[in-house]
Design an enzyme around this catalytic site. Structure first.
Site, PDB file in Angstrom:
ATOM      1  N   ARG A 183       2.351   2.258  -4.052  1.00  0.00           N
ATOM      2  CA  ARG A 183       3.459   1.382  -4.418  1.00  0.00           C
ATOM      3  C   ARG A 183       3.089   0.531  -5.624  1.00  0.00           C
ATOM      4  O   ARG A 183       3.909   0.339  -6.528  1.00  0.00           O
ATOM      5  CB  ARG A 183       3.849   0.494  -3.236  1.00  0.00           C
ATOM      6  CG  ARG A 183       4.401   1.248  -2.041  1.00  0.00           C
ATOM      7  CD  ARG A 183       4.790   0.304  -0.910  1.00  0.00           C
ATOM      8  NE  ARG A 183       5.857  -0.594  -1.311  1.00  0.00           N
ATOM      9  CZ  ARG A 183       6.268  -1.631  -0.580  1.00  0.00           C
ATOM     10  NH1 ARG A 183       5.675  -1.900   0.579  1.00  0.00           N
ATOM     11  NH2 ARG A 183       7.250  -2.400  -1.014  1.00  0.00           N
ATOM     12  N   CYS A 240       3.655  -9.337  -2.643  1.00  0.00           N
ATOM     13  CA  CYS A 240       3.709  -8.008  -2.030  1.00  0.00           C
ATOM     14  C   CYS A 240       5.077  -7.425  -2.353  1.00  0.00           C
ATOM     15  O   CYS A 240       5.594  -7.628  -3.446  1.00  0.00           O
ATOM     16  CB  CYS A 240       3.460  -8.097  -0.524  1.00  0.00           C
ATOM     17  SG  CYS A 240       4.608  -9.192   0.340  1.00  0.00           S
TER      18      CYS A 240
END
Length: 284
Positions: A183, A240
């Site tokens: 990611r 995040c």
């Protein structure tokens, strides 16, 4: 007082303690009903369910219609109301757990510190550690008397999207991204339709804070792992995908004795919603 982690063995004798509140934070990012369904099927005695999407998050858009991210912080008053409904008092010991290595429980831990409640800890190893001790799960849910918790001076730090943007040019602070490496590199379109990371960010996958059994690594090992990522923890910004697993890195820092790092609550989901903000791809 437990302020970071608690073992299953240490939690077990306190399940009927009137001054302890246990909150189940299980969740599935791809299935919003999974956490509550799992809670209903079986949970730690006297635990109550804390919903990541509702009680532990706020509105996705502000009053001007600007997107704040997938899991923006709840309004403080709303969080206080949820905690009172769960029976949390000013001097209550709160314990959060999940079945994901603390991935979601750490969010509740950070939120309690955000409103000035120091007596909050995460069950180290979660339900796997609980089961490893031969401890049971139950199905009945027990209501608690309403609590009287109030907001006190915060024990946390935050960084806004404006501060993170300014830091790209000004420097001085280190952004640490808790997402999985694919990611971070921009290779997972399922989780991040706009892939990549904030320019200059470093990657510290939150699962790297854990041992093979799902419990946190010890303080010395965590200090060694975080040392290359910033000069001092007070200059670090944790982020995040949506401000949830960044709290896992913040918890790991507290376990390591590295205090003072900030949370960027909107994180990648807020950042990438504005195409004017720069995006980097590939490794750090």
């Amino acid at each position: 007082m437990y302020t970071t982690l608690i073992s299953a063995a240490d939690l077990a004798p306190h399940l009927s303690d009137p001054n302890w509140v246990v909150l189940d934070c299980r969740h599935d990012l791809m299935n919003p009903d999974a956490g509550r369904d799992a809670f209903i099927a079986g949970h730690i005695q006297n635990a109550q369910f804390a919903n990541i999407d509702t009680e532990l998050s706020g509105a996705k858009y502000d009053a001007d219609g600007v997107f704040r991210g997938r899991h923006p912080l709840p309004e403080r008053a709303a969080l206080i109301e949820s905690l009172r409904a769960w029976g949390v008092n000013k001097d209550t010991q709160v314990i959060a757990y999940d079945a994901h290595g603390g991935m979601f429980a750490a969010r509740l831990w950070w939120l309690l510190r955000w409103i000035g409640q120091p007596a909050v800890a995460v069950l180290d190893g979660g339900l796997a550690a609980w089961a490893a001790q031969g401890l049971p799960l139950v199905t009945p849910t027990t209501a608690r008397a309403r609590g009287d918790i109030v907001e006190r001076p915060t024990l946390t730090s935050m960084a806004s999207v404006a501060e993170v943007l300014a830091n790209i040019d000004e420097g001085g602070r280190s952004v640490v991204d808790a997402r999985a490496p694919d990611r971070f590199r921009g290779e997972n379109e399922t989780m991040d339709p706009v892939g990549g990371h904030i320019p200059g960010a470093r990657n510290r996958f939150f699962k790297d804070n854990l041992q093979a059994d799902g419990r946190f690594k010890d303080a010395a090992e965590l200090r060694r792992a975080f040392a290359p990522l910033f000069d001092t923890p007070q200059t670090a910004i944790m982020q995040c995908g949506s401000g949830v697993t960044a709290c896992h890195n913040l918890l790991a820092l507290e376990v390591a004795g590295l205090h003072g790092a900030a949370l960027y609550p909107g994180s990648w989901s807020e950042w990438c919603a504005d195409p004017a903000r720069p995006v980097a791809t590939g490794p750090q």
